[in-house]
Design a protein around this motif. Structure first.
Motif, PDB file in Angstrom:
ATOM      1  N   SER A  67      43.403  51.234  45.126  1.00 18.68           N
ATOM      2  CA  SER A  67      44.690  51.340  45.527  1.00 18.68           C
ATOM      3  C   SER A  67      44.850  49.595  46.313  1.00 18.68           C
ATOM      4  O   SER A  67      44.017  49.241  47.322  1.00 18.68           O
TER       5      SER A  67
ATOM      6  N   GLY B 227      49.718  50.153  45.630  1.00 18.84           N
ATOM      7  CA  GLY B 227      49.679  50.743  43.614  1.00 18.84           C
ATOM      8  C   GLY B 227      48.361  50.245  43.580  1.00 18.84           C
ATOM      9  O   GLY B 227      47.077  49.556  43.730  1.00 18.84           O
ATOM     10  N   ILE B 228      48.149  50.057  42.294  1.00 21.12           N
ATOM     11  CA  ILE B 228      47.397  49.419  40.650  1.00 21.12           C
ATOM     12  C   ILE B 228      47.022  47.863  40.931  1.00 21.12           C
ATOM     13  O   ILE B 228      47.640  46.991  41.196  1.00 21.12           O
TER      14      ILE B 228
END
Length: 302
Positions: A24, A30-31
């Motif tokens: 991450s 996050g992505i």
């Protein structure tokens, strides 16, 4: 490069390595969506992974939709041809035997596997047969504390049996590779502690600096806790020195690291093993057809 590894699975076999990393963005959690950053990560990793004398080279890519990590690792190793070795050496190392015969009158190839027993052995075998596009029609499995006995009646997807000696040899090599990928003698290190960015890098550095080689690894994160497992050996191939183990525990933390030896006892020789009566589909083919119907192994149109 600003990535946080929150899960990973790594296998090594026959001087090859396959690894799946779940990462991450360190900042957002996050992505990673920046395509230029993803390309820079890919280029950097490929440079790290390249060996000076590696004719096969290294490959890495970003993927999505992986349904089963261990199945994917088998596929990666198979695609990388980690099975390319002398089958006689593999059989001697594994203390077992694999044979493939054809049952012409029934239209099946019959596969027999005898090897050291361990968890997930059938999973590894069936994954390999499936990835090589064989269909299992009948199977029997028997085991004790030391040995596993597997028998499969297989065909190609098009219904054909194995029709050449070269194909039989290749299947045997691939099955030995699948069996060996999880076979391990050494130490299992279990780490459970509060997760933080850079933890995996720190732990693997400590293992490297103490001369330990990682043969397999599994990394997972649950909530704020990191639960990592490393299967390690010494560089010399001999048992890990207990003083090294204590030094690693002191540096990582006595309370967070559990050490378990995994040296498997040697299997007794065939001469000393008692004779066993094992069920085989081969014995069923001599039975009356009504018995086969009652067992549900054949249908009226067979």
């Amino acid at each position: 490069m600003g990535c946080n590894v929150f899960a990973a699975e790594l296998w090594t076999h026959n001087m090859r390595i396959a690894c799946l990393l779940h990462v991450s963005d360190d900042v957002t959690g996050g992505i990673i969506k920046d395509k230029e950053k993803l390309q820079r990560i890919k280029e950097s990793l490929c440079n790290v992974l390249k060996g000076e004398q590696d004719p096969r080279g290294a490959r890495m890519d970003f993927v999505s939709g992986i349904t089963h990590t261990e199945r994917r690792l088998h596929q990666m190793m198979y695609a990388d041809r980690d099975y390319e070795r002398d089958e006689d050496d593999a059989e001697r190392d594994m203390n077992g035997k694999i044979t493939v015969d054809n049952c012409e009158e029934k239209g099946y190839s019959v596969l027999h596997i005898e090897c050291t027993n361990r968890p997930k052995l059938v999973f590894d075998t069936v994954c390999t047969l499936t990835d090589m596009h064989y269909v299992v029609f009948h199977a029997t499995i028997d085991s004790d504390e030391q040995k596993s006995y597997q028998e499969y009646y297989i065909r190609h997807l098009d219904g054909c049996i194995l029709n050449s000696e070269a194909e039989r040899r290749r299947l045997i090599k691939c099955l030995w590779a699948a069996i060996e990928r999880r076979a391990f003698e050494g130490l299992r290190l279990e780490l459970c502690t509060s997760d933080r960015v850079g933890l995996l890098s720190e732990v693997t550095r400590i293992l490297r600096e103490h001369g330990l080689l990682i043969a397999r690894a599994g990394v997972s994160t649950t909530g704020n806790n990191a639960m990592d497992v490393f299967y390690v050996t010494s560089k010399s191939g001999y048992d890990v020195d207990l003083r090294v183990v204590e030094a690693v525990k002191r540096e990582i933390g006595q309370a967070v690291l559990k050490v378990t030896p995994l040296n498997q006892p040697a299997s007794p020789s065939r001469a000393t093993q008692p004779m066993r009566s094992r069920f085989s589909f081969g014995t069923l083919f001599g039975m009356p057809s009504q018995v086969l119907h009652n067992l549900g192994l054949i249908r009226s149109h067979s």
